[in-house]
Design an enzyme around this catalytic site. Structure first.
Site, PDB file in Angstrom:
ATOM      1  N   LYS A  89     -11.387   2.160  -0.231  1.00 53.60           N
ATOM      2  CA  LYS A  89     -12.770   2.297   0.262  1.00 53.60           C
ATOM      3  C   LYS A  89     -12.840   3.337   1.377  1.00 53.60           C
ATOM      4  O   LYS A  89     -13.665   4.252   1.336  1.00 53.60           O
ATOM      5  CB  LYS A  89     -13.295   0.942   0.784  1.00 53.60           C
ATOM      6  CG  LYS A  89     -13.301  -0.168  -0.255  1.00 53.60           C
ATOM      7  CD  LYS A  89     -13.862  -1.472   0.300  1.00 53.60           C
ATOM      8  CE  LYS A  89     -13.044  -2.085   1.432  1.00 53.60           C
ATOM      9  NZ  LYS A  89     -11.682  -2.529   1.064  1.00 53.60           N
ATOM     10  N   ARG A 122     -19.630  -8.357   2.821  1.00 55.59           N
ATOM     11  CA  ARG A 122     -18.390  -8.988   2.398  1.00 55.59           C
ATOM     12  C   ARG A 122     -18.588 -10.450   2.042  1.00 55.59           C
ATOM     13  O   ARG A 122     -17.637 -11.119   1.657  1.00 55.59           O
ATOM     14  CB  ARG A 122     -17.432  -8.913   3.559  1.00 55.59           C
ATOM     15  CG  ARG A 122     -16.102  -8.300   3.216  1.00 55.59           C
ATOM     16  CD  ARG A 122     -15.373  -8.291   4.513  1.00 55.59           C
ATOM     17  NE  ARG A 122     -14.020  -7.945   4.489  1.00 55.59           N
ATOM     18  CZ  ARG A 122     -13.554  -6.723   4.751  1.00 55.59           C
ATOM     19  NH1 ARG A 122     -14.380  -5.724   4.898  1.00 55.59           N
ATOM     20  NH2 ARG A 122     -12.280  -6.535   4.829  1.00 55.59           N
ATOM     21  N   ARG A 125       0.674   2.208   4.469  1.00 57.96           N
ATOM     22  CA  ARG A 125      -0.489   2.892   5.052  1.00 57.96           C
ATOM     23  C   ARG A 125      -0.296   3.248   6.529  1.00 57.96           C
ATOM     24  O   ARG A 125       0.191   2.455   7.311  1.00 57.96           O
ATOM     25  CB  ARG A 125      -1.732   2.016   4.922  1.00 57.96           C
ATOM     26  CG  ARG A 125      -2.930   2.611   5.654  1.00 57.96           C
ATOM     27  CD  ARG A 125      -4.206   1.987   5.235  1.00 57.96           C
ATOM     28  NE  ARG A 125      -4.300   0.592   5.662  1.00 57.96           N
ATOM     29  CZ  ARG A 125      -5.382  -0.149   5.454  1.00 57.96           C
ATOM     30  NH1 ARG A 125      -6.421   0.341   4.825  1.00 57.96           N
ATOM     31  NH2 ARG A 125      -5.402  -1.398   5.856  1.00 57.96           N
ATOM     32  N   ARG A 173      -1.835  -0.511  11.027  1.00 58.82           N
ATOM     33  CA  ARG A 173      -2.704  -1.605  11.455  1.00 58.82           C
ATOM     34  C   ARG A 173      -1.909  -2.895  11.555  1.00 58.82           C
ATOM     35  O   ARG A 173      -1.147  -3.219  10.649  1.00 58.82           O
ATOM     36  CB  ARG A 173      -3.851  -1.778  10.442  1.00 58.82           C
ATOM     37  CG  ARG A 173      -5.090  -1.008  10.845  1.00 58.82           C
ATOM     38  CD  ARG A 173      -6.126  -0.960   9.780  1.00 58.82           C
ATOM     39  NE  ARG A 173      -6.488  -2.229   9.178  1.00 58.82           N
ATOM     40  CZ  ARG A 173      -7.406  -2.356   8.216  1.00 58.82           C
ATOM     41  NH1 ARG A 173      -8.040  -1.280   7.778  1.00 58.82           N
ATOM     42  NH2 ARG A 173      -7.691  -3.524   7.694  1.00 58.82           N
ATOM     43  N   ARG A 203      -5.638 -11.748   3.637  1.00 61.04           N
ATOM     44  CA  ARG A 203      -6.829 -10.911   3.421  1.00 61.04           C
ATOM     45  C   ARG A 203      -7.198 -10.868   1.942  1.00 61.04           C
ATOM     46  O   ARG A 203      -8.378 -10.870   1.585  1.00 61.04           O
ATOM     47  CB  ARG A 203      -6.588  -9.489   3.961  1.00 61.04           C
ATOM     48  CG  ARG A 203      -6.686  -9.414   5.485  1.00 61.04           C
ATOM     49  CD  ARG A 203      -6.014  -8.182   6.045  1.00 61.04           C
ATOM     50  NE  ARG A 203      -6.551  -6.945   5.511  1.00 61.04           N
ATOM     51  CZ  ARG A 203      -5.868  -5.800   5.446  1.00 61.04           C
ATOM     52  NH1 ARG A 203      -4.617  -5.742   5.867  1.00 61.04           N
ATOM     53  NH2 ARG A 203      -6.438  -4.733   4.958  1.00 61.04           N
TER      54      ARG A 203
HETATM   55  P1  AP5 Z   1      -7.715   2.641   2.207  1.00 64.40           P
HETATM   56  O1  AP5 Z   1      -8.686   3.690   1.819  1.00 64.40           O
HETATM   57  O2  AP5 Z   1      -7.326   2.552   3.627  1.00 64.40           O
HETATM   58  O3  AP5 Z   1      -8.177   1.217   1.633  1.00 64.40           O
HETATM   59  P2  AP5 Z   1      -9.415   0.288   2.022  1.00 64.40           P
HETATM   60  O4  AP5 Z   1     -10.080  -0.114   0.753  1.00 64.40           O
HETATM   61  O5  AP5 Z   1     -10.252   0.943   3.067  1.00 64.40           O
HETATM   62  O6  AP5 Z   1      -8.622  -0.974   2.563  1.00 64.40           O
HETATM   63  P3  AP5 Z   1      -8.751  -1.776   3.955  1.00 64.40           P
HETATM   64  O7  AP5 Z   1      -7.444  -2.462   4.173  1.00 64.40           O
HETATM   65  O8  AP5 Z   1      -9.274  -0.899   5.043  1.00 64.40           O
HETATM   66  O9  AP5 Z   1      -9.808  -2.816   3.569  1.00 64.40           O
HETATM   67  P4  AP5 Z   1     -10.130  -4.106   4.299  1.00 64.40           P
HETATM   68  O10 AP5 Z   1     -11.354  -4.450   3.594  1.00 64.40           O
HETATM   69  O11 AP5 Z   1      -9.075  -5.128   4.270  1.00 64.40           O
HETATM   70  O12 AP5 Z   1     -10.185  -3.695   5.862  1.00 64.40           O
HETATM   71  P5  AP5 Z   1     -11.393  -3.529   6.873  1.00 64.40           P
HETATM   72  O13 AP5 Z   1     -10.989  -2.545   7.881  1.00 64.40           O
HETATM   73  O14 AP5 Z   1     -12.644  -3.340   6.129  1.00 64.40           O
HETATM   74  O15 AP5 Z   1      -6.391   2.856   1.300  1.00 64.40           O
HETATM   75  C1  AP5 Z   1      -5.268   1.997   1.419  1.00 64.40           C
HETATM   76  C2  AP5 Z   1      -3.969   2.809   1.263  1.00 64.40           C
HETATM   77  O16 AP5 Z   1      -3.888   3.305  -0.078  1.00 64.40           O
HETATM   78  C3  AP5 Z   1      -3.868   4.047   2.160  1.00 64.40           C
HETATM   79  O17 AP5 Z   1      -2.539   4.197   2.549  1.00 64.40           O
HETATM   80  C4  AP5 Z   1      -4.321   5.201   1.252  1.00 64.40           C
HETATM   81  O18 AP5 Z   1      -3.726   6.424   1.626  1.00 64.40           O
HETATM   82  C5  AP5 Z   1      -3.807   4.729  -0.116  1.00 64.40           C
HETATM   83  N1  AP5 Z   1      -4.660   5.165  -1.239  1.00 64.40           N
HETATM   84  C6  AP5 Z   1      -6.033   5.213  -1.274  1.00 64.40           C
HETATM   85  N2  AP5 Z   1      -6.455   5.617  -2.489  1.00 64.40           N
HETATM   86  C7  AP5 Z   1      -5.329   5.820  -3.242  1.00 64.40           C
HETATM   87  C8  AP5 Z   1      -5.118   6.249  -4.596  1.00 64.40           C
HETATM   88  N3  AP5 Z   1      -6.146   6.539  -5.406  1.00 64.40           N
HETATM   89  N4  AP5 Z   1      -3.842   6.325  -5.033  1.00 64.40           N
HETATM   90  C9  AP5 Z   1      -2.788   6.037  -4.219  1.00 64.40           C
HETATM   91  N5  AP5 Z   1      -2.928   5.645  -2.937  1.00 64.40           N
HETATM   92  C10 AP5 Z   1      -4.201   5.528  -2.444  1.00 64.40           C
HETATM   93  O19 AP5 Z   1     -11.451  -4.968   7.529  1.00 64.40           O
HETATM   94  C11 AP5 Z   1     -10.450  -5.425   8.405  1.00 64.40           C
HETATM   95  C12 AP5 Z   1     -10.847  -6.775   9.005  1.00 64.40           C
HETATM   96  O20 AP5 Z   1     -12.068  -6.640   9.765  1.00 64.40           O
HETATM   97  C13 AP5 Z   1     -11.160  -7.877   7.984  1.00 64.40           C
HETATM   98  O21 AP5 Z   1      -9.987  -8.542   7.567  1.00 64.40           O
HETATM   99  C14 AP5 Z   1     -12.098  -8.774   8.809  1.00 64.40           C
HETATM  100  O22 AP5 Z   1     -11.374  -9.573   9.712  1.00 64.40           O
HETATM  101  C15 AP5 Z   1     -12.913  -7.770   9.615  1.00 64.40           C
HETATM  102  N6  AP5 Z   1     -14.133  -7.335   8.879  1.00 64.40           N
HETATM  103  C16 AP5 Z   1     -14.425  -6.075   8.450  1.00 64.40           C
HETATM  104  N7  AP5 Z   1     -15.611  -6.052   7.819  1.00 64.40           N
HETATM  105  C17 AP5 Z   1     -16.097  -7.313   7.847  1.00 64.40           C
HETATM  106  C18 AP5 Z   1     -17.274  -7.927   7.351  1.00 64.40           C
HETATM  107  N8  AP5 Z   1     -18.202  -7.231   6.669  1.00 64.40           N
HETATM  108  N9  AP5 Z   1     -17.450  -9.258   7.562  1.00 64.40           N
HETATM  109  C19 AP5 Z   1     -16.541  -9.977   8.255  1.00 64.40           C
HETATM  110  N10 AP5 Z   1     -15.392  -9.468   8.731  1.00 64.40           N
HETATM  111  C20 AP5 Z   1     -15.166  -8.148   8.544  1.00 64.40           C
HETATM  112 MG    MG Z   2     -10.632   0.587   5.121  1.00 70.49          MG
END
Ligand code: AP5
Ligand code: MG
Ligand code: ZN
Length: 215
Positions: free
Chosen positions: A13, A88, A127, A160, A171
């Site tokens: 994402k 989410r 990552r 992270r 997660r």
């Molecule tokens: P990346 O693009 O970083 O993946 P992502 O989908 O953004 O994954 P996240 O881990 O950031 O998602 P998340 O939803 O757990 O975290 P968030 O910060 O939102 O890619 C991942 C890796 O793969 C990278 O190394 C990249 O280089 C590689 N990659 C990408 N595309 C690729 C491809 N095509 N091929 C190969 N490699 C590839 O949330 C964190 C925390 O915040 C949550 O756990 C929660 O506690 C809180 N939070 C956030 N939003 C909310 C909400 N709306 N409600 C409640 N709590 C929330």
């Molecule tokens: Mg992300």
């Protein structure tokens, strides 16, 4: 264009939102990035969010919804936005729709980036993220040109704390229990489009741009 990016942790994402938002000329709004920024600043919101994030649990809806609705009411969001990591839960999705509807607006499309579980775990363990602009890298699939430095801005790369093996499992469980039902929510609303997230990053981007341009 008002876009929602759906997908499990590690689906890509953040990776896609960075480039798509530039191409569409609208801001990239990531709830996780906003929470991490608040933590860095040491605010009350940051302290509160940390207590949930370090366990891999969701921050309560009320807090998250308030933060995002405030952010998308800023002038730079008038022409649209790319939402990453929000909504989410069903409650968050409904709150977003209600808030937009009061202004005669709506989400245009929800893009589901589909990736298998084994691949998600592989991606998150490799990552590294830019401390400055949040661009994600991967030691295997997309390493930075200079070790430990962001290609885009030269910022320092870090891992992270919630990418530890145990927290990643948590997660993913939370994702399947609370967030995956949103796929059906947007399907029912006629807004869901799907992309195969297991292609190379540039291929995923091309497919994404193609499906959002389609009516
Ligand atoms: P990346 O693009 O970083 O993946 P992502 O989908 O953004 O994954 P996240 O881990 O950031 O998602 P998340 O939803 O757990 O975290 P968030 O910060 O939102 O890619 C991942 C890796 O793969 C990278 O190394 C990249 O280089 C590689 N990659 C990408 N595309 C690729 C491809 N095509 N091929 C190969 N490699 C590839 O949330 C964190 C925390 O915040 C949550 O756990 C929660 O506690 C809180 N939070 C956030 N939003 C909310 C909400 N709306 N409600 C409640 N709590 C929330
Ligand atoms: Mg992300
Ligand atoms: Zn950077």
């Amino acid at each position: 264009m008002r876009l929602v990016l759906l997908g499990a942790p590690g689906a890509g994402k953040g990776t896609q939102a960075q480039t798509i938002s530039q191409k569409l000329g609208v801001p990239h709004i990531a709830s996780g990035d906003l929470f991490r920024e608040a933590q860095q600043k040491g605010t009350e919101l940051g302290r509160l969010a940390k207590s949930y994030m370090e366990r891999g649990a969701l921050v309560p809806d009320e807090i998250t919804v308030r933060m995002i609705l405030e952010r998308i009411s800023a002038p730079d969001c008038l022409r649209g936005f790319v939402l990453d990591g929000f909504p989410r839960t069903l409650e968050q999705a409904e709150a977003l729709d209600r808030a937009l509807a009061t202004e005669g607006k709506a989400i245009d499309k929800a893009v589901y980036i589909k990736v298998s579980n084994e691949e998600l775990i592989r991606r998150l363990s490799g990552r590294w993220i830019c401390r400055n602009c949040q661009m994600p890298y991967n030691i295997i699939s997309s390493p930075p040109r200079v070790r430990g430095r962001c290609d885009a801005c030269g910022g320092e790369l870090y891992q992270r704390p919630d990418d530890s093996e145990e927290t990643v499992k948590r997660r993913l469980d939370v994702y399947f229990a609370q967030t995956a039902p949103l796929i059906n929510y947007y399907l029912g609303a006629g807004k869901l489009v799907e992309v195969n997230g297991e292609q190379a990053i540039g291929e995923v981007e091309r497919e994404l741009l193609r499906v959002i341009a389609r009516d």
